[in-house]
Design a protein around this motif. Structure first.
Motif, mmCIF file in Angstrom:
data_model
loop_
_atom_site.group_PDB
_atom_site.id
_atom_site.type_symbol
_atom_site.label_atom_id
_atom_site.label_comp_id
_atom_site.label_asym_id
_atom_site.label_seq_id
_atom_site.Cartn_x
_atom_site.Cartn_y
_atom_site.Cartn_z
ATOM 1 N N ASP A 182 0.876 -1.286 -0.112
ATOM 2 C CA ASP A 182 -0.123 -0.046 -0.006
ATOM 3 C C ASP A 182 0.938 1.516 0.046
ATOM 4 O OD1 ASP A 182 -2.164 -1.516 0.039
ATOM 5 O OD2 ASP A 182 -2.440 -1.437 2.223
ATOM 6 N N TYR A 183 1.682 1.179 0.789
ATOM 7 C CA TYR A 183 2.707 2.292 0.750
ATOM 8 C C TYR A 183 3.602 2.665 -0.499
ATOM 9 C CZ TYR A 183 6.232 5.786 2.826
ATOM 10 O OH TYR A 183 7.044 6.768 3.183
ATOM 11 N N ARG A 184 4.095 1.404 -1.063
ATOM 12 C CA ARG A 184 4.916 1.545 -2.333
ATOM 13 C C ARG A 184 3.887 2.204 -3.233
ATOM 14 N NH1 ARG A 184 7.348 -3.714 -2.133
ATOM 15 N NH2 ARG A 184 5.408 -4.742 -3.206
ATOM 16 N N ARG A 185 2.671 1.858 -3.415
ATOM 17 C CA ARG A 185 1.704 2.218 -4.393
ATOM 18 C C ARG A 185 1.516 3.651 -4.324
ATOM 19 N NH1 ARG A 185 -2.253 -0.450 -3.020
ATOM 20 N NH2 ARG A 185 -2.312 -2.072 -4.376
ATOM 21 N N GLU A 186 1.284 4.137 -2.873
ATOM 22 C CA GLU A 186 1.220 5.530 -2.686
ATOM 23 C C GLU A 186 2.317 6.359 -3.239
ATOM 24 O OE1 GLU A 186 -1.826 7.071 -1.724
ATOM 25 O OE2 GLU A 186 -2.781 5.182 -1.974
ATOM 26 N N TYR A 187 3.577 5.659 -2.859
ATOM 27 C CA TYR A 187 4.540 6.589 -3.212
ATOM 28 C C TYR A 187 4.890 6.626 -4.601
ATOM 29 C CZ TYR A 187 9.692 7.926 -3.201
ATOM 30 O OH TYR A 187 10.614 8.433 -3.515
ATOM 31 N N LEU A 188 4.923 5.297 -5.386
ATOM 32 C CA LEU A 188 5.355 5.302 -6.824
ATOM 33 C C LEU A 188 4.494 5.618 -7.802
ATOM 34 C CD1 LEU A 188 7.360 1.863 -6.845
ATOM 35 C CD2 LEU A 188 8.167 4.387 -6.797
ATOM 36 N N ALA A 189 3.217 5.514 -7.485
ATOM 37 C CA ALA A 189 1.957 5.584 -8.557
ATOM 38 C C ALA A 189 1.986 7.132 -9.110
ATOM 39 C CB ALA A 189 0.679 5.403 -8.078
ATOM 40 N N PRO A 190 2.110 8.040 -8.115
ATOM 41 C CA PRO A 190 2.006 9.737 -8.658
ATOM 42 C C PRO A 190 3.249 9.930 -9.572
ATOM 43 C CG PRO A 190 1.572 9.196 -6.362
ATOM 44 C CD PRO A 190 1.951 8.088 -6.670
ATOM 45 N N ILE A 191 4.385 9.410 -9.303
ATOM 46 C CA ILE A 191 5.712 9.691 -9.969
ATOM 47 C C ILE A 191 5.758 9.069 -11.205
ATOM 48 C CG2 ILE A 191 8.269 9.405 -9.992
ATOM 49 C CD1 ILE A 191 8.225 9.517 -6.777
ATOM 50 N N ILE A 192 5.219 7.838 -11.333
ATOM 51 C CA ILE A 192 5.239 6.945 -12.795
ATOM 52 C C ILE A 192 4.114 7.815 -13.418
ATOM 53 C CG2 ILE A 192 4.815 4.858 -13.797
ATOM 54 C CD1 ILE A 192 6.239 3.725 -11.215
ATOM 55 N N ASP A 193 2.883 7.894 -13.063
ATOM 56 C CA ASP A 193 1.868 8.706 -13.770
ATOM 57 C C ASP A 193 2.561 9.986 -14.396
ATOM 58 O OD1 ASP A 193 0.315 6.633 -13.278
ATOM 59 O OD2 ASP A 193 -0.919 7.648 -11.730
ATOM 60 N N ASP A 194 3.351 11.008 -13.591
ATOM 61 C CA ASP A 194 3.603 11.961 -14.122
ATOM 62 C C ASP A 194 4.651 11.788 -15.253
ATOM 63 O OD1 ASP A 194 2.026 13.576 -12.399
ATOM 64 O OD2 ASP A 194 3.699 14.050 -11.119
ATOM 65 N N VAL A 195 5.538 10.684 -15.230
ATOM 66 C CA VAL A 195 6.383 10.314 -16.345
ATOM 67 C C VAL A 195 5.810 9.835 -17.560
ATOM 68 C CG1 VAL A 195 8.195 8.636 -17.053
ATOM 69 C CG2 VAL A 195 8.160 9.581 -14.763
#
Length: 226
Positions: A182-195
């Motif tokens: 859950d924490y990994r999703r919350e952290y990585l998803a916005p960064i990868i979406d922006d890329v």
């Protein structure tokens, strides 16, 4: 100051805890059993600080952030010793069967997230496949990452017996422990979406990272963002 890590490969050849290292070498040269393992031992914080430096401040198994690695940099050491300090995580014996007689062995130590150590791994046996300080360890050879579920999976290109062992170690080392997923999703998803939408360059995205490097690298590879 140390550079940012690149995936889950740990180089434990860097020795900052020289007083502990000398003590350990004398024990092993004598061929005697190690003293009882206790967190109150005088070298405990030396070992932890040395590991957190080579682990770049991350949990050795999950790559979750534990401490600012600059806090344990070489400039903060004094004659091979490090002062007692507060930190997130536990000192883990990778092969728990060695704890009784060889409980102070450097090659068997990692600093890991406390919940991974207490709630997930404990005294469970590992196959040794995902030991992150193995000289030829390459997570891409053994693992895949599902960006939709944020789960690590065995690499489908490996044979089935090996895949089963990899899956065992994924579970034992807490890579797919739900709170960390859950924490990994919350952290990585916005960064990868922006890329993916061009809002953030890949270089700037990498510069923003301070944890979960392997999951990030596998995600951008599988999504074709490189």
């Amino acid at each position: 100051m140390q550079t940012k890590p690149d995936m889950r490969k740990i180089d434990k050849s860097v020795t900052l805890a020289t007083a502990y290292n000398k003590w350990l070498n004398s024990l092993n040269k004598a061929g005697t059993d190690h003293p009882e393992y206790k967190s109150s031992h005088k070298y405990y914080h030396d070992i932890v600080a040395n590991l957190l430096w080579v682990q770049k401040g991350l949990c050795a198994y999950t790559e979750m952030y534990l401490v600012n690695m600059n806090d344990v940099e070489p400039a903060n050491w004094d004659a091979g010793r490090f002062k007692d300090f507060d930190f997130l995580g536990h000192l883990d014996h990778y092969d728990s069967s060695l704890k009784k007689k060889k409980g102070w062995e450097w090659n068997n130590f990692f600093v890991v997230h406390s919940d991974v150590n207490v709630k997930i791994k404990g005294q469970k046996k590992v196959h040794g496949i995902l030991k992150p300080d193995k000289p030829k360890f390459n997570p891409f050879h053994y693992l895949e990452y599902d960006f939709k579920t944020h789960n690590f999976l065995p690499n489908r290109n490996r044979d089935l017996p090996l895949q089963r062992k990899v899956l065992d170690d994924i579970n034992t080392l807490g890579l797919n422990f739900k709170p960390i997923i859950d924490y990994r999703r919350e952290y990585l998803a916005p960064i990868i979406d922006d890329v993916s939408i061009g809002k953030l360059t890949l270089a700037k995205a990498k510069d923003r990272l301070f944890q979960f490097y392997t999951a990030f690298e596998m995600s951008i590879n599988s999504l074709g963002l490189i």
